[in-house]
Write an enzyme that holds these catalytic residues in place. Structure first.
Site, mmCIF file in Angstrom:
data_model
loop_
_atom_site.group_PDB
_atom_site.id
_atom_site.type_symbol
_atom_site.label_atom_id
_atom_site.label_comp_id
_atom_site.label_asym_id
_atom_site.label_seq_id
_atom_site.Cartn_x
_atom_site.Cartn_y
_atom_site.Cartn_z
ATOM 1 N N SER A 23 0.833 -1.206 0.000
ATOM 2 C CA SER A 23 0.000 0.000 0.000
ATOM 3 C C SER A 23 0.870 1.259 0.000
ATOM 4 O O SER A 23 1.858 1.353 0.737
ATOM 5 C CB SER A 23 -0.908 0.019 1.229
ATOM 6 O OG SER A 23 -1.573 1.266 1.296
ATOM 7 N N LYS A 74 -13.152 -4.679 1.157
ATOM 8 C CA LYS A 74 -13.991 -3.543 0.758
ATOM 9 C C LYS A 74 -15.493 -3.825 0.829
ATOM 10 O O LYS A 74 -16.276 -2.926 1.077
ATOM 11 C CB LYS A 74 -13.624 -3.086 -0.658
ATOM 12 C CG LYS A 74 -12.330 -2.294 -0.713
ATOM 13 C CD LYS A 74 -12.089 -1.793 -2.128
ATOM 14 C CE LYS A 74 -10.977 -0.776 -2.148
ATOM 15 N NZ LYS A 74 -10.931 -0.037 -3.416
ATOM 16 N N GLY A 137 -14.932 -4.740 -12.668
ATOM 17 C CA GLY A 137 -14.633 -5.120 -11.288
ATOM 18 C C GLY A 137 -14.986 -3.999 -10.321
ATOM 19 O O GLY A 137 -15.837 -3.153 -10.613
ATOM 20 N N TYR A 235 -1.217 3.014 -11.744
ATOM 21 C CA TYR A 235 -0.242 4.081 -11.485
ATOM 22 C C TYR A 235 1.203 3.608 -11.571
ATOM 23 O O TYR A 235 2.117 4.420 -11.517
ATOM 24 C CB TYR A 235 -0.502 4.792 -10.145
ATOM 25 C CG TYR A 235 -0.894 3.892 -9.015
ATOM 26 C CD1 TYR A 235 -2.244 3.716 -8.704
ATOM 27 C CD2 TYR A 235 0.056 3.219 -8.271
ATOM 28 C CE1 TYR A 235 -2.620 2.881 -7.678
ATOM 29 C CE2 TYR A 235 -0.320 2.386 -7.242
ATOM 30 C CZ TYR A 235 -1.656 2.222 -6.946
ATOM 31 O OH TYR A 235 -2.033 1.378 -5.925
ATOM 32 N N GLY A 256 -3.270 6.867 -13.134
ATOM 33 C CA GLY A 256 -3.923 6.545 -11.872
ATOM 34 C C GLY A 256 -3.328 7.208 -10.641
ATOM 35 O O GLY A 256 -3.937 7.152 -9.572
HETATM 36 P P1 NAP Z 1 -10.988 -6.205 -9.846
HETATM 37 O O1 NAP Z 1 -12.190 -6.002 -9.008
HETATM 38 O O2 NAP Z 1 -10.222 -7.474 -9.758
HETATM 39 O O3 NAP Z 1 -11.468 -5.999 -11.389
HETATM 40 C C1 NAP Z 1 -10.604 -6.175 -12.468
HETATM 41 C C2 NAP Z 1 -11.423 -6.192 -13.767
HETATM 42 O O4 NAP Z 1 -10.491 -6.353 -14.847
HETATM 43 C C3 NAP Z 1 -12.417 -7.342 -13.861
HETATM 44 O O5 NAP Z 1 -13.570 -6.912 -14.539
HETATM 45 C C4 NAP Z 1 -11.673 -8.370 -14.712
HETATM 46 O O6 NAP Z 1 -12.500 -9.164 -15.519
HETATM 47 C C5 NAP Z 1 -10.882 -7.470 -15.630
HETATM 48 N N1 NAP Z 1 -9.709 -8.163 -16.143
HETATM 49 C C6 NAP Z 1 -8.651 -8.636 -15.422
HETATM 50 N N2 NAP Z 1 -7.758 -9.207 -16.247
HETATM 51 C C7 NAP Z 1 -8.256 -9.114 -17.509
HETATM 52 C C8 NAP Z 1 -7.805 -9.533 -18.782
HETATM 53 N N3 NAP Z 1 -6.638 -10.168 -18.930
HETATM 54 N N4 NAP Z 1 -8.595 -9.271 -19.852
HETATM 55 C C9 NAP Z 1 -9.767 -8.612 -19.712
HETATM 56 N N5 NAP Z 1 -10.245 -8.193 -18.520
HETATM 57 C C10 NAP Z 1 -9.511 -8.431 -17.431
HETATM 58 O O7 NAP Z 1 -9.907 -5.052 -9.605
HETATM 59 P P2 NAP Z 1 -10.208 -3.511 -9.228
HETATM 60 O O8 NAP Z 1 -10.212 -3.356 -7.755
HETATM 61 O O9 NAP Z 1 -11.388 -3.069 -10.005
HETATM 62 O O10 NAP Z 1 -8.863 -2.802 -9.749
HETATM 63 C C11 NAP Z 1 -8.591 -2.742 -11.130
HETATM 64 C C12 NAP Z 1 -7.367 -1.863 -11.406
HETATM 65 O O11 NAP Z 1 -7.606 -0.529 -10.991
HETATM 66 C C13 NAP Z 1 -6.091 -2.316 -10.685
HETATM 67 O O12 NAP Z 1 -5.025 -2.158 -11.573
HETATM 68 C C14 NAP Z 1 -5.988 -1.346 -9.526
HETATM 69 O O13 NAP Z 1 -4.651 -1.152 -9.108
HETATM 70 C C15 NAP Z 1 -6.548 -0.082 -10.164
HETATM 71 N N6 NAP Z 1 -7.085 0.875 -9.177
HETATM 72 C C16 NAP Z 1 -6.502 2.098 -9.085
HETATM 73 C C17 NAP Z 1 -7.017 3.037 -8.200
HETATM 74 C C18 NAP Z 1 -6.363 4.390 -8.105
HETATM 75 O O14 NAP Z 1 -6.591 5.102 -7.127
HETATM 76 N N7 NAP Z 1 -5.585 4.799 -9.088
HETATM 77 C C19 NAP Z 1 -8.118 2.726 -7.398
HETATM 78 C C20 NAP Z 1 -8.708 1.466 -7.522
HETATM 79 C C21 NAP Z 1 -8.181 0.529 -8.424
HETATM 80 P P3 NAP Z 1 -13.419 -10.367 -14.934
HETATM 81 O O15 NAP Z 1 -14.486 -9.695 -14.127
HETATM 82 O O16 NAP Z 1 -13.932 -11.028 -16.142
HETATM 83 O O17 NAP Z 1 -12.491 -11.202 -14.103
#
Ligand code: NAP
Length: 293
Positions: A23, A74, A137, A235, A256
């Site tokens: 984190s 969460k 997601g 990010y 990000g």
């Molecule tokens: P999550 O709940 O695991 O969701 C990930 C999503 O991406 C799911 O819909 C998944 O599909 C899809 N996915 C994963 N691998 C894939 C692939 N190879 N091809 C196509 N789709 C794929 O994760 P999250 O919490 O939403 O986080 C997602 C990203 O956002 C991460 O990189 C995280 O670090 C980033 N994030 C950044 C911030 C920020 O403040 N900048 C905040 C939150 C999250 P399925 O549903 O089909 O498995």
């Protein structure tokens, strides 16, 4: 950076997750606390799912002021809270908890984190605009709610699994964001990208260490209209392959890191009950930590 002095009166903030050692929140929050000269400290708390309830009870016992919530807690934390803000209810996830009248209140600052870089950088009327969101997601939920809040005319969510997409769509029920929301499988992208004024990657594709990957092919990215905004929630690296490709097409890129800073800023405002906080110090602490200078 100024030093933090621990005293007998130091108040506790922190982040719960499992794992939590990666984190970045302690870096930015402690930088702000030190800059403000406050008697607080923000610590990482690795909490296994089966210990969540006892940990939260322990936090109440030791008067923790507030804490951030990350994966995998969460959603699991929802039943342990006395109050959940409408915004967190809409997303179905909490990333920030605070103590009010001896009770835990959960909210979600990811929406504010997502929309602030759009609002501060691009003063646009979004009401005729189309958003295309890759992934369905947890983060996509905040992005949908954020796009709705900004007033986007259409919000398209694109994923790889139709069943999950339909569950995603149904989870919004008749709530306001559902009105303009449509879900599609990945093959629809070729027709959606030319309409996208905002294209957001919420998938982890392209995240360190797989920095050469992109959610879109070179052919797909070429369909992006001039002046579109490409926004990647990732990010590390900064910028991602996706953002580099989009920039080559003339798109405006947002990474990000600023979302991370802004969601943290919004949380710290809640805990400290203070509107003016050193956001530049928080951002720079993260940049230094990530070796971005
Ligand atoms: P999550 O709940 O695991 O969701 C990930 C999503 O991406 C799911 O819909 C998944 O599909 C899809 N996915 C994963 N691998 C894939 C692939 N190879 N091809 C196509 N789709 C794929 O994760 P999250 O919490 O939403 O986080 C997602 C990203 O956002 C991460 O990189 C995280 O670090 C980033 N994030 C950044 C911030 C920020 O403040 N900048 C905040 C939150 C999250 P399925 O549903 O089909 O498995």
């Amino acid at each position: 950076m100024a030093n933090i002095l621990i005293t007998g009166k130091t108040q506790l903030l922190g982040v719960i997750g499992h794992p939590v050692e990666h984190s970045l929140s302690p870096v930015m929050h402690n930088a702000a606390i030190a800059q403000l000269g406050l008697d607080y400290i923000y610590l990482p708390f690795p909490i296994e799912p089966e210990n969540l309830e006892i940990a939260i009870a322990g936090f109440a016992a030791i008067d923790v002021v507030g804490f951030s919530v990350t994966i995998p807690h969460k959603q699991a934390i929802l039943p342990l809270l006395s109050e959940i803000t409408p915004i967190a209810q809409a997303i179905g996830a909490v990333n920030t908890v605070s103590r009010k009248n001896h009770q835990w209140v959960g909210t979600n600052t990811d929406i504010e984190g997502f929309i602030t870089p759009l609002q501060t950088t691009y003063h646009q009327d979004w009401s005729q605009q189309v958003a295309v969101i890759l992934g369905n997601g947890g983060a996509a939920r905040a992005v949908v709610a954020g796009c709705h809040q900004l007033g986007f005319a259409k919000i398209h969510v694109v994923g790889r699994n139709m069943q999950k997409l339909q569950e995603f769509r149904n989870s919004w029920g008749n709530s306001p964001p559902a009105k303009n929301l449509q879900v599609h499988t990945w093959d629809a992208l070729i027709k959606l990208i030319p309409q996208a004024n905002l294209l957001v990657n919420t998938t982890p594709i392209g995240m360190h260490p797989k920095v050469n990957e992109s959610p879109l092919s070179a052919e797909e990215i070429k369909k992006l209209p001039p002046g579109a905004i490409a926004y990647d929630l990732i990010y590390i690296p900064k910028p991602t392959q996706f953002l580099q490709q989009a920039q080559q097409q003339g798109a405006i890129a947002i990474d990000g890191l600023e979302m991370l800073v802004q969601q943290g800023l919004a949380a710290l405002k809640i805990w400290l009950q203070q509107e003016t906080l050193p956001v530049d110090v928080m951002r720079q602490a993260l940049r230094n930590h990530l070796g971005l200078g």
